[in-house]
Design a protein around this motif. Sequence first.
Motif, PDB file in Angstrom:
ATOM      1  N   ALA A 177       8.629  13.572  11.513  1.00  0.00           N
ATOM      2  CA  ALA A 177       7.384  13.785  12.179  1.00  0.00           C
ATOM      3  C   ALA A 177       7.504  15.364  12.975  1.00  0.00           C
ATOM      4  N   LEU A 178       8.541  15.788  13.192  1.00  0.00           N
ATOM      5  CA  LEU A 178       8.824  17.064  13.753  1.00  0.00           C
ATOM      6  C   LEU A 178       8.297  18.071  12.790  1.00  0.00           C
ATOM      7  N   TRP A 179       8.737  18.002  11.308  1.00  0.00           N
ATOM      8  CA  TRP A 179       8.572  18.939  10.436  1.00  0.00           C
ATOM      9  C   TRP A 179       7.011  18.917  10.068  1.00  0.00           C
ATOM     10  N   ASP A 180       6.383  17.777  10.237  1.00  0.00           N
ATOM     11  CA  ASP A 180       4.920  17.791   9.934  1.00  0.00           C
ATOM     12  C   ASP A 180       4.285  18.572  10.976  1.00  0.00           C
ATOM     13  N   MET A 181       4.750  18.428  12.461  1.00  0.00           N
ATOM     14  CA  MET A 181       4.143  19.248  13.383  1.00  0.00           C
ATOM     15  C   MET A 181       4.463  20.717  12.988  1.00  0.00           C
ATOM     16  N   ILE A 182       5.617  21.144  12.673  1.00  0.00           N
ATOM     17  CA  ILE A 182       5.965  22.369  12.292  1.00  0.00           C
ATOM     18  C   ILE A 182       5.184  22.996  11.305  1.00  0.00           C
ATOM     19  N   VAL A 183       4.973  22.040  10.366  1.00  0.00           N
ATOM     20  CA  VAL A 183       4.247  22.503   8.966  1.00  0.00           C
ATOM     21  C   VAL A 183       2.735  22.832   9.344  1.00  0.00           C
ATOM     22  N   GLU A 184       2.223  22.073  10.203  1.00  0.00           N
ATOM     23  CA  GLU A 184       0.742  22.056  10.777  1.00  0.00           C
ATOM     24  C   GLU A 184       0.737  23.424  11.323  1.00  0.00           C
ATOM     25  N   ASN A 185       1.467  23.886  12.415  1.00  0.00           N
ATOM     26  CA  ASN A 185       1.087  25.042  12.932  1.00  0.00           C
ATOM     27  C   ASN A 185       1.408  26.080  11.930  1.00  0.00           C
ATOM     28  N   ALA A 186       2.657  26.298  11.115  1.00  0.00           N
ATOM     29  CA  ALA A 186       2.877  27.394   9.998  1.00  0.00           C
ATOM     30  C   ALA A 186       1.739  27.438   9.316  1.00  0.00           C
ATOM     31  N   ALA A 187       1.057  26.432   8.623  1.00  0.00           N
ATOM     32  CA  ALA A 187       0.085  26.474   7.694  1.00  0.00           C
ATOM     33  C   ALA A 187      -1.014  27.308   8.257  1.00  0.00           C
ATOM     34  N   PHE A 188      -1.093  27.054   9.524  1.00  0.00           N
ATOM     35  CA  PHE A 188      -2.632  27.526  10.188  1.00  0.00           C
ATOM     36  C   PHE A 188      -2.165  28.925  10.266  1.00  0.00           C
ATOM     37  N   GLU A 189      -1.187  29.455  10.753  1.00  0.00           N
ATOM     38  CA  GLU A 189      -0.797  30.936  11.170  1.00  0.00           C
ATOM     39  C   GLU A 189      -0.701  31.625   9.989  1.00  0.00           C
ATOM     40  N   SER A 190       0.032  31.132   8.714  1.00  0.00           N
ATOM     41  CA  SER A 190       0.261  31.941   7.594  1.00  0.00           C
ATOM     42  C   SER A 190      -0.820  31.625   6.276  1.00  0.00           C
ATOM     43  N   GLY A 191      -1.600  30.560   6.624  1.00  0.00           N
ATOM     44  CA  GLY A 191      -2.760  30.369   5.696  1.00  0.00           C
ATOM     45  C   GLY A 191      -2.224  29.614   4.401  1.00  0.00           C
ATOM     46  N   TRP A 192      -0.885  29.198   4.518  1.00  0.00           N
ATOM     47  CA  TRP A 192      -0.242  28.672   3.306  1.00  0.00           C
ATOM     48  C   TRP A 192      -0.879  27.260   3.101  1.00  0.00           C
ATOM     49  N   ASP A 193      -0.683  26.650   1.986  1.00  0.00           N
ATOM     50  CA  ASP A 193      -1.065  25.224   1.819  1.00  0.00           C
ATOM     51  C   ASP A 193       0.008  24.545   2.404  1.00  0.00           C
ATOM     52  N   LYS A 194      -0.245  23.166   2.821  1.00  0.00           N
ATOM     53  CA  LYS A 194       0.702  22.282   3.351  1.00  0.00           C
ATOM     54  C   LYS A 194       1.824  22.108   2.381  1.00  0.00           C
ATOM     55  N   ARG A 195       1.320  22.059   1.000  1.00  0.00           N
ATOM     56  CA  ARG A 195       2.245  21.549   0.037  1.00  0.00           C
ATOM     57  C   ARG A 195       3.502  22.472  -0.187  1.00  0.00           C
ATOM     58  N   ARG A 196       3.371  23.626   0.125  1.00  0.00           N
ATOM     59  CA  ARG A 196       4.373  24.451   0.035  1.00  0.00           C
ATOM     60  C   ARG A 196       5.271  24.455   1.070  1.00  0.00           C
ATOM     61  N   PHE A 197       5.461  23.252   1.814  1.00  0.00           N
ATOM     62  CA  PHE A 197       6.644  22.874   2.891  1.00  0.00           C
ATOM     63  C   PHE A 197       6.926  21.552   2.803  1.00  0.00           C
ATOM     64  N   PRO A 198       7.687  21.208   1.253  1.00  0.00           N
ATOM     65  CA  PRO A 198       8.232  20.017   1.160  1.00  0.00           C
ATOM     66  C   PRO A 198       9.245  19.613   1.939  1.00  0.00           C
ATOM     67  N   CYS A 199       9.475  18.173   2.139  1.00  0.00           N
ATOM     68  CA  CYS A 199      10.505  17.656   3.038  1.00  0.00           C
ATOM     69  C   CYS A 199      11.202  16.580   2.273  1.00  0.00           C
ATOM     70  N   ALA A 200      12.571  16.546   2.154  1.00  0.00           N
ATOM     71  CA  ALA A 200      13.146  15.614   1.251  1.00  0.00           C
ATOM     72  C   ALA A 200      13.833  14.878   2.134  1.00  0.00           C
ATOM     73  N   LEU A 201      13.371  14.314   3.257  1.00  0.00           N
ATOM     74  CA  LEU A 201      14.179  13.645   4.296  1.00  0.00           C
ATOM     75  C   LEU A 201      13.470  12.213   4.315  1.00  0.00           C
ATOM     76  N   PRO A 202      14.376  11.145   4.502  1.00  0.00           N
ATOM     77  CA  PRO A 202      13.818   9.918   4.557  1.00  0.00           C
ATOM     78  C   PRO A 202      13.226   9.629   6.085  1.00  0.00           C
ATOM     79  N   ASP A 203      12.053   8.764   5.961  1.00  0.00           N
ATOM     80  CA  ASP A 203      11.167   8.794   7.325  1.00  0.00           C
ATOM     81  C   ASP A 203      12.075   8.082   8.481  1.00  0.00           C
TER      82      ASP A 203
END
Length: 449
Positions: A305-331
Amino acid sequence: MLKRYSLLWRLALVLVVVAVTTMVAGTRITGVLRDDAQRLNQQAIAIMQGYAAAAEQAWLTGGQAGVDQWLADMRSREAGDIAVISATDQSLSSVPLTEQERAGLRFQRGVDSRMSFRYGKKMPYLGVPFPVAPEQGSLLMQLPPRLRPGTYWPWVENLLLVGMPTLSAFLLGGLLFWRARVPLKALQAQVLGFKDDTQARVTGPLATRGDEFGELARSFNHMAEQVSGMLDTQRQLLNDMSHELRTPLSRLSVALESDMSEAELRQRVDQELHHMRTLVDDTLALGWQDTDTGTSGLESLSLTALWDMIVENAAFESGWDKRRFPCALPDDALVYGNLNVLAQVFENLVRNAIRHSPEQGTVQLLGQWEEGTWHLQVVDQGPGVPDDKLDRIFAPFVRLDAARADRSGFGLGLSIARRAVERLGGELWAHNGTPGLCVHLRLPAPPLV
């Protein structure tokens, strides 16, 4: 337990030893003095033996009449019962023994015997044999009150009962005061010296003691190290910030003296003010970390959940697609920390990774469980950092331009991130991947309930 409270147990042992010693010594001293107080002194013994010799002389020279005359003379001089008796316990005078005298005969004591304090005002009976011919008789006489031993004993006994414990308490108090004063004075000297010399530390035997004084000395040294380090860091930050501020201020001076248009000048001023505001904010954030313990607001946090929040902000600031921030951790991956602190840490790491990533690069979060902690890795695909400078990237205001072509930023992000992680009881370090930089975080898991 014994090691943890060693001073307590030492004091308890000293108190027990002093108490037992006081009791034993008091009992023995009291016994010796009591025995001495219950015995006739040499003068009283000599007087009683002189009376026995006079009674013997009266019997040998005057017989029964001589004894009567001697008894009459004695009764006018001494109070109490007086009788001269034969070896068969019969009166050698013309007057037979009274019942009281016969009772005294049964409980008579010698001049060398101890006198009981239980007689009260009734004096004990003494039997003193004739000194020359003891087989012919003896003197039976109540001890004259003026010869009674131990008249001072009640005062001595009270003095012993109060004086011995009081003296022991004073001696013990003095010993404990001296033993406590020496290390406390040494510690006080270092504390007072610390205000003038931040390198002052407690050294020598006091710092290695295994009791509470040693713990106090080591705690002071630890505090002094933290305060000294904080002061050094703040001085360094102030110097570095002053140095960093010179560059935008110099550019502003050049811009003001140039022939730039008003629009261009406004744009340049806005750009430099943004840089200076960012520098001041990051420097203050780094400085506050030295005074904040980081232990408030701790809770269990979901890493995904923390990573999803960081990705949301980072994707907005950088213009990157969210799929460029993969996470390999269990839920169900959870860490124990402060949400705002960890969000700032991951934001700094992700921004740093984005800044140095190639086009179409990715920034991924990996991790695995390791004995009560989560070992995480934030991995980018940038050029990496020279191996001999991997630790320097976490120092304030360090920018490795040769390793990272982009000159934006002031080199504070990774320093802020490392200090924040350490305040939460974790670790942060880096190594080069193939390609890119891999930043490792070890964060504590929630405590078991």
